[in-house]
Design a protein around this motif. Structure first.
Motif, PDB file in Angstrom:
ATOM      1  N   LYS A 259       0.716  -1.283   0.016  1.00 31.09           N
ATOM      2  CA  LYS A 259      -0.012   0.049   0.031  1.00 31.09           C
ATOM      3  C   LYS A 259       0.803   1.248   0.167  1.00 31.09           C
TER       4      LYS A 259
ATOM      5  N   THR B  37      -2.353   6.473   7.034  1.00 33.02           N
ATOM      6  CA  THR B  37      -3.199   6.540   8.414  1.00 33.02           C
ATOM      7  C   THR B  37      -2.432   5.347   9.491  1.00 33.02           C
TER       8      THR B  37
ATOM      9  N   TYR C 185      -2.039   5.100  14.319  1.00 29.97           N
ATOM     10  CA  TYR C 185      -2.052   3.958  15.352  1.00 29.97           C
ATOM     11  C   TYR C 185      -0.557   3.597  16.017  1.00 29.97           C
ATOM     12  N   ARG C 186       0.241   3.740  14.873  1.00 25.44           N
ATOM     13  CA  ARG C 186       1.731   3.207  15.579  1.00 25.44           C
ATOM     14  C   ARG C 186       2.201   4.323  16.307  1.00 25.44           C
TER      15      ARG C 186
ATOM     16  N   SER D  65      -5.247  -0.650  18.014  1.00 26.27           N
ATOM     17  CA  SER D  65      -6.175  -0.104  16.944  1.00 26.27           C
ATOM     18  C   SER D  65      -7.378  -0.704  17.172  1.00 26.27           C
TER      19      SER D  65
ATOM     20  N   GLY E 254      -4.664   2.781   4.579  1.00 23.44           N
ATOM     21  CA  GLY E 254      -5.026   2.129   5.632  1.00 23.44           C
ATOM     22  C   GLY E 254      -5.880   0.771   5.472  1.00 23.44           C
TER      23      GLY E 254
ATOM     24  N   ASP F  58      -9.428   0.552   6.944  1.00 20.07           N
ATOM     25  CA  ASP F  58     -10.827   1.066   6.738  1.00 20.07           C
ATOM     26  C   ASP F  58     -11.122   2.366   6.046  1.00 20.07           C
ATOM     27  N   ILE F  59     -10.215   2.674   5.006  1.00 17.64           N
ATOM     28  CA  ILE F  59     -10.344   3.994   4.597  1.00 17.64           C
ATOM     29  C   ILE F  59     -11.771   4.010   3.627  1.00 17.64           C
TER      30      ILE F  59
ATOM     31  N   ARG G 147      -1.136 -10.590  13.002  1.00 14.82           N
ATOM     32  CA  ARG G 147      -1.770  -9.296  12.868  1.00 14.82           C
ATOM     33  C   ARG G 147      -2.901  -9.384  11.895  1.00 14.82           C
TER      34      ARG G 147
ATOM     35  N   ASP H 196      -6.361  -7.987  12.759  1.00 13.56           N
ATOM     36  CA  ASP H 196      -6.768  -6.633  11.946  1.00 13.56           C
ATOM     37  C   ASP H 196      -8.257  -7.268  11.284  1.00 13.56           C
TER      38      ASP H 196
HETATM   39  O1   DC Z   1      -0.352  -0.240   7.925  1.00 11.28           O
HETATM   40  P1   DC Z   1       0.236  -0.425   8.978  1.00 11.28           P
HETATM   41  O2   DC Z   1       0.923  -1.787   9.076  1.00 11.28           O
HETATM   42  O3   DC Z   1       1.352   0.610   9.437  1.00 11.28           O
HETATM   43  O4   DC Z   1      -0.948  -0.366  10.006  1.00 11.28           O
HETATM   44  C1   DC Z   1      -0.489  -0.423  11.606  1.00 11.28           C
HETATM   45  C2   DC Z   1      -1.637  -0.798  12.232  1.00 11.28           C
HETATM   46  O5   DC Z   1      -2.767   0.071  12.363  1.00 11.28           O
HETATM   47  C3   DC Z   1      -2.395  -2.264  11.642  1.00 11.28           C
HETATM   48  O6   DC Z   1      -2.203  -3.417  12.544  1.00 11.28           O
HETATM   49  C4   DC Z   1      -3.758  -2.009  11.726  1.00 11.28           C
HETATM   50  C5   DC Z   1      -4.054  -0.816  12.234  1.00 11.28           C
HETATM   51  N1   DC Z   1      -4.737   0.132  11.150  1.00 11.28           N
HETATM   52  C6   DC Z   1      -6.146   0.344  11.324  1.00 11.28           C
HETATM   53  O7   DC Z   1      -6.518  -0.275  12.090  1.00 11.28           O
HETATM   54  N2   DC Z   1      -6.718   1.226  10.516  1.00 11.28           N
HETATM   55  C7   DC Z   1      -6.046   1.967   9.775  1.00 11.28           C
HETATM   56  N3   DC Z   1      -6.877   2.761   8.957  1.00 11.28           N
HETATM   57  C8   DC Z   1      -4.790   1.921   9.573  1.00 11.28           C
HETATM   58  C9   DC Z   1      -3.979   1.182  10.333  1.00 11.28           C
END
Ligand code: DC
Length: 232
Positions: free
Chosen positions: A17, A35, A39-40, A107, A133, A135-136, A184, A188
């Protein structure tokens, strides 16, 4: 041709992504907004302050109070942007395995999601944005003009993560990465609120056998189709 103003790119961890969205944003001169960094950042601050990520009330109030900023890169060290949490540069810190291990739990908390989703939506509504992300397309920007869901097998995604880490000079172990990614993915996609899922109107692209350039050109094809439909 005019490009769609709001683009949502969702998909599991390490599905490409960020790379794809970053390239599209450069080509179209759009804002790239990942996004996941929000959360990080909340997770990193909790770990730094020794707040247990199991302490939902404490993590929730942290998410409501932390100031997260994403700005153009201030250093030439491979970063695509700066991430600041309460003014601290956390760009690389939020990519550490300790954050990877806890971010899915953080998250999943409803108040965390509410606080961060509101901030994300405000940015998304300004348009000319490629937002990345989980859930965009379903929650943050359901009215996005173009929704893409990037997917790839967990083995391929683990391989990509493995090479990313090696390139950063980190010590890595493929079986461990694979195991953690599976964990994960499960967290998720099975959480109650805004689980990882393709929106019904999203274009699903499996990137297992595609290069970055292939995926970018496919997405541009969809964008062109949309433009033609709007003109017709
Ligand atoms: O894309 P990433 O691996 O950097 O995302 C880190 C965590 O954040 C992933 O485990 C789920 C959460 N996340 C989320 O729940 N909703 C988002 N829009 C983006 C990330």
């Amino acid at each position: 041709m005019s490009f769609p103003s709001k683009v949502a790119i969702d998909g599991p961890a390490a599905s490409g992504k960020t790379t794809i969205a970053n390239q599209l944003a450069e080509r179209w001169d759009y804002l790239f907004f990942d996004t996941g960094v929000m959360y990080r950042a909340v997770t990193w601050i909790a770990l730094k302050n020794k707040i247990s990520t199991k302490d939902e009330p404490a993590i929730s109030s942290l998410a409501e109070s932390v100031q997260i900023d994403v700005k153009p890169p201030s250093k030439d060290d491979g970063r695509e942007y700066d991430v600041l949490a309460d003014g601290i540069d956390v760009t690389w810190k939020i990519r550490k395995p300790a954050v990877d291990a806890k971010v899915s739990r953080v998250s999943a908390y409803p108040i965390v999601r509410k606080a961060l989703t509101q901030q994300q939506r405000r940015i998304g509504l300004r348009g000319k944005v490629i937002m990345v992300g989980r859930d965009i397309g379903t929650v943050v920007l359901p009215e996005a003009d173009l929704k893409i869901f990037l997917d790839a097998s967990v083995e391929e995604r683990a391989r990509r993560r493995f090479h990313q880490r090696i390139d950063r000079g980190e010590k890595v172990d493929y079986p461990k990465i694979l195991k953690k990614l599976k964990k994960r993915d499960k967290k998720d996609s099975t959480r109650e609120i805004a689980p990882l899922r393709a929106a019904p109107d999203a274009v699903v692209i499996n990137t297992d056998t595609l290069s970055v350039a292939d995926v970018v050109s496919r997405i541009e094809e969809y964008a062109r189709k949309l433009d033609n439909e709007t003109d017709a």
